[in-house]
Design a protein around this motif. Structure first.
Motif, PDB file in Angstrom:
ATOM      1  N   SER A 267       0.822  -1.202   0.000  1.00 16.19           N
ATOM      2  CA  SER A 267       0.000   0.000   0.000  1.00 16.19           C
ATOM      3  C   SER A 267       0.862   1.260   0.000  1.00 16.19           C
ATOM      4  O   SER A 267       1.792   1.389   0.804  1.00 16.19           O
ATOM      5  CB  SER A 267      -0.919   0.016   1.220  1.00 16.19           C
ATOM      6  OG  SER A 267      -1.605   1.246   1.309  1.00 16.19           O
TER       7      SER A 267
ATOM      8  N   PHE B  63      -0.084   3.926   1.084  1.00 17.00           N
ATOM      9  CA  PHE B  63      -0.430   4.636   2.307  1.00 17.00           C
ATOM     10  C   PHE B  63       0.294   4.079   3.533  1.00 17.00           C
ATOM     11  O   PHE B  63       0.152   4.579   4.629  1.00 17.00           O
ATOM     12  CB  PHE B  63      -1.946   4.586   2.539  1.00 17.00           C
ATOM     13  CG  PHE B  63      -2.736   5.161   1.402  1.00 17.00           C
ATOM     14  CD1 PHE B  63      -2.904   6.525   1.270  1.00 17.00           C
ATOM     15  CD2 PHE B  63      -3.297   4.334   0.437  1.00 17.00           C
ATOM     16  CE1 PHE B  63      -3.616   7.067   0.211  1.00 17.00           C
ATOM     17  CE2 PHE B  63      -4.016   4.864  -0.617  1.00 17.00           C
ATOM     18  CZ  PHE B  63      -4.177   6.226  -0.739  1.00 17.00           C
TER      19      PHE B  63
ATOM     20  N   VAL C  99      -3.639   0.480  -7.399  1.00 16.64           N
ATOM     21  CA  VAL C  99      -3.876   1.558  -6.429  1.00 16.64           C
ATOM     22  C   VAL C  99      -5.369   1.651  -6.103  1.00 16.64           C
ATOM     23  O   VAL C  99      -5.756   1.847  -4.939  1.00 16.64           O
ATOM     24  CB  VAL C  99      -3.353   2.896  -6.977  1.00 16.64           C
ATOM     25  CG1 VAL C  99      -3.711   4.041  -6.030  1.00 16.64           C
ATOM     26  CG2 VAL C  99      -1.838   2.837  -7.159  1.00 16.64           C
ATOM     27  N   TYR C 100      -6.216   1.484  -7.121  1.00 13.97           N
ATOM     28  CA  TYR C 100      -7.668   1.511  -6.875  1.00 13.97           C
ATOM     29  C   TYR C 100      -8.077   0.368  -5.944  1.00 13.97           C
ATOM     30  O   TYR C 100      -8.873   0.556  -5.015  1.00 13.97           O
ATOM     31  CB  TYR C 100      -8.413   1.402  -8.196  1.00 13.97           C
ATOM     32  CG  TYR C 100      -9.906   1.254  -8.026  1.00 13.97           C
ATOM     33  CD1 TYR C 100     -10.694   2.333  -7.637  1.00 13.97           C
ATOM     34  CD2 TYR C 100     -10.537   0.022  -8.244  1.00 13.97           C
ATOM     35  CE1 TYR C 100     -12.060   2.197  -7.464  1.00 13.97           C
ATOM     36  CE2 TYR C 100     -11.898  -0.121  -8.075  1.00 13.97           C
ATOM     37  CZ  TYR C 100     -12.660   0.968  -7.677  1.00 13.97           C
ATOM     38  OH  TYR C 100     -14.013   0.825  -7.510  1.00 13.97           O
TER      39      TYR C 100
ATOM     40  N   ASP D 206      -6.261  -1.033  -3.704  1.00 14.58           N
ATOM     41  CA  ASP D 206      -5.786  -0.696  -2.359  1.00 14.58           C
ATOM     42  C   ASP D 206      -6.746   0.278  -1.681  1.00 14.58           C
ATOM     43  O   ASP D 206      -7.042   0.148  -0.488  1.00 14.58           O
ATOM     44  CB  ASP D 206      -4.388  -0.089  -2.457  1.00 14.58           C
ATOM     45  CG  ASP D 206      -3.832   0.302  -1.098  1.00 14.58           C
ATOM     46  OD1 ASP D 206      -3.909  -0.516  -0.171  1.00 14.58           O
ATOM     47  OD2 ASP D 206      -3.341   1.438  -0.965  1.00 14.58           O
ATOM     48  N   GLN D 207      -7.250   1.254  -2.417  1.00 10.42           N
ATOM     49  CA  GLN D 207      -8.207   2.201  -1.840  1.00 10.42           C
ATOM     50  C   GLN D 207      -9.502   1.510  -1.438  1.00 10.42           C
ATOM     51  O   GLN D 207     -10.073   1.797  -0.384  1.00 10.42           O
ATOM     52  CB  GLN D 207      -8.489   3.315  -2.845  1.00 10.42           C
ATOM     53  CG  GLN D 207      -7.325   4.267  -3.051  1.00 10.42           C
ATOM     54  CD  GLN D 207      -7.626   5.340  -4.073  1.00 10.42           C
ATOM     55  OE1 GLN D 207      -8.366   5.116  -5.027  1.00 10.42           O
ATOM     56  NE2 GLN D 207      -7.065   6.517  -3.892  1.00 10.42           N
TER      57      GLN D 207
ATOM     58  N   ARG E  32      -8.884  -0.403   1.760  1.00 11.53           N
ATOM     59  CA  ARG E  32      -8.819   0.472   2.931  1.00 11.53           C
ATOM     60  C   ARG E  32     -10.197   1.010   3.296  1.00 11.53           C
ATOM     61  O   ARG E  32     -10.507   1.167   4.476  1.00 11.53           O
ATOM     62  CB  ARG E  32      -7.843   1.623   2.664  1.00 11.53           C
ATOM     63  CG  ARG E  32      -6.408   1.178   2.735  1.00 11.53           C
ATOM     64  CD  ARG E  32      -5.438   2.325   2.633  1.00 11.53           C
ATOM     65  NE  ARG E  32      -4.098   1.850   2.958  1.00 11.53           N
ATOM     66  CZ  ARG E  32      -3.567   1.860   4.169  1.00 11.53           C
ATOM     67  NH1 ARG E  32      -4.255   2.338   5.186  1.00 11.53           N
ATOM     68  NH2 ARG E  32      -2.362   1.397   4.401  1.00 11.53           N
ATOM     69  N   ALA E  33     -11.028   1.295   2.302  1.00  6.38           N
ATOM     70  CA  ALA E  33     -12.385   1.749   2.606  1.00  6.38           C
ATOM     71  C   ALA E  33     -13.166   0.656   3.324  1.00  6.38           C
ATOM     72  O   ALA E  33     -13.918   0.923   4.266  1.00  6.38           O
ATOM     73  CB  ALA E  33     -13.089   2.159   1.317  1.00  6.38           C
TER      74      ALA E  33
END
Length: 362
Positions: free
Chosen positions: A284, A286, A331-332, A334-335, A338-339
């Protein structure tokens, strides 16, 4: 007179609860398996489209060799990105380390033995560690954003390499280094691939089985909480960047041994290729989440795509388009993950794992 006794209540069997560490490892393993399946799907597709040229042992060996040097860089980059940092300089640190190594071996005369080779290897490793310490110090102590620091060292390392060589590639490397490390094989497996595999295994052990890896993941999850429980965050960050620099120095030696040249102009996009592979592999941007094994598969995916496109005669420009699409998709994903975690549908972060009362899995 008899006294009635109530039977003892039967204990209701309960399923053992998984520790946080087990749940995190299960989530990472599941994600890594998905990435492996994607890569296998790509292999099957190209094998069907071109079975004779693609599905061949020598072709897979070529793919493994092309990924080897990137995998060595990818291990260090994985640790950095897990701390929520970034490293744009590893490609030019590789070049600088190769230049210093070649210059040291050249200064030692016409020697072709392992003594000269070991001196060159040591010089490359020290050069890489030096740049890594500089990156880590600027990020941890001077509080300069990692992207700015490593962009600066990216330019500086390349500039110094050109100053030392006059912009001309150096080719001084003992034959024993080239013949053994660059082109040697053990049981048909290139030594270059074996060295990369050893580095990957070391990275997996460090990340998942040592305090160094646990602190790295915890800092990426919540650096302020780490400070409050006594972890020296600055020192850990410097160690991580120094470790990445060490691996960049090693990659410089491998590059010199394989190409028998410092390839000064050949690594302008190496940092982007490595970062793309790390992110595609599930680490990630982040911070706090990542896996070295995923990084290897993430590097294999674009390498396999490029190899298959060349065999099929697809224009090379499309290769970058597909790799870019994979990066955006990673990346999408991963988002989205996380959401889901924020809604309580995913595992909690590794910082909780580290300081929870259940320490069986640490």
């Amino acid at each position: 007179m008899s006294i009635e006794t109530k039977p003892a209540p039967t204990a209701v069997p309960t399923l053992p609860k998984k520790g946080l560490g087990e749940r995190v490892r299960a989530a990472v393993a599941a994600q890594a398996m998905q990435i492996v399946l994607v890569w296998l799907g790509i292999v099957i597709l190209f094998s069907v489209l071109s079975p004779t040229a693609f599905f061949d042992g020598s072709n897979f060996r070529n793919i493994a060799i092309s990924v080897s040097i990137l995998a060595v860089l990818g291990v260090g980059t994985t640790f950095i990105i897990i701390t929520a940092g970034i490293d744009l300089s590893m490609g030019t640190i590789l070049v600088f380390s190769g230049v210093v190594s070649s210059m040291v071996m050249e200064r030692m005369g016409d020697g072709q033995g392992w003594g000269v080779a070991i001196a060159g290897i040591a010089a490359a490793l020290l050069s890489g560690v030096g740049w890594g310490l500089l990156n880590g110090f600027c990020v941890a102590k001077l509080k300069v954003p990692p992207m700015i620091v490593t962009l600066g060292t990216f330019v500086a390392a390349l500039g110094l390499a050109q100053v030392l060589t006059g912009g001309i590639d150096l080719r001084a490397a003992p034959d024993v280094l080239v013949d053994t490390v660059g082109f040697g094989r053990i049981l048909g497996v290139p030594i270059l691939v074996l060295i990369a595999a050893a580095v990957v295994i070391l990275g997996i052990v460090l990340l998942h089985r040592t305090k160094f890896g646990l602190h790295t993941s915890a800092i990426g999850s919540n650096p302020e909480a780490c400070r409050r429980v006594g972890i020296n965050v600055d020192r850990q960050l410097i160690k991580v960047y120094a470790f990445a620099g060490l691996l960049a120095g090693l990659a410089g030696v491998l590059n010199l041994a394989f190409f028998r040249s410092t390839t000064i102009a050949g690594h302008s996009l190496t940092n982007l290729d490595v970062i793309a592979g790390v992110v595609i592999g599930g680490t990630s941007l982040f911070g706090g989440i990542g896996a070295v094994f995923g990084t290897v598969i993430g590097l294999l995916i674009p390498a396999t795509l490029r190899n298959g496109f060349v065999i099929l005669g697809v224009q090379p420009y499309w290769q970058q388009v597909v790799v870019g699409a994979f990066l955006i998709a990673a990346v999408y994903a991963d988002q989205v993950r996380r959401a889901a975690a924020n809604r309580g549908k995913a595992t909690t972060n590794l910082f909780t794992r580290m300081f929870s009362s259940n320490r069986k899995d640490v």
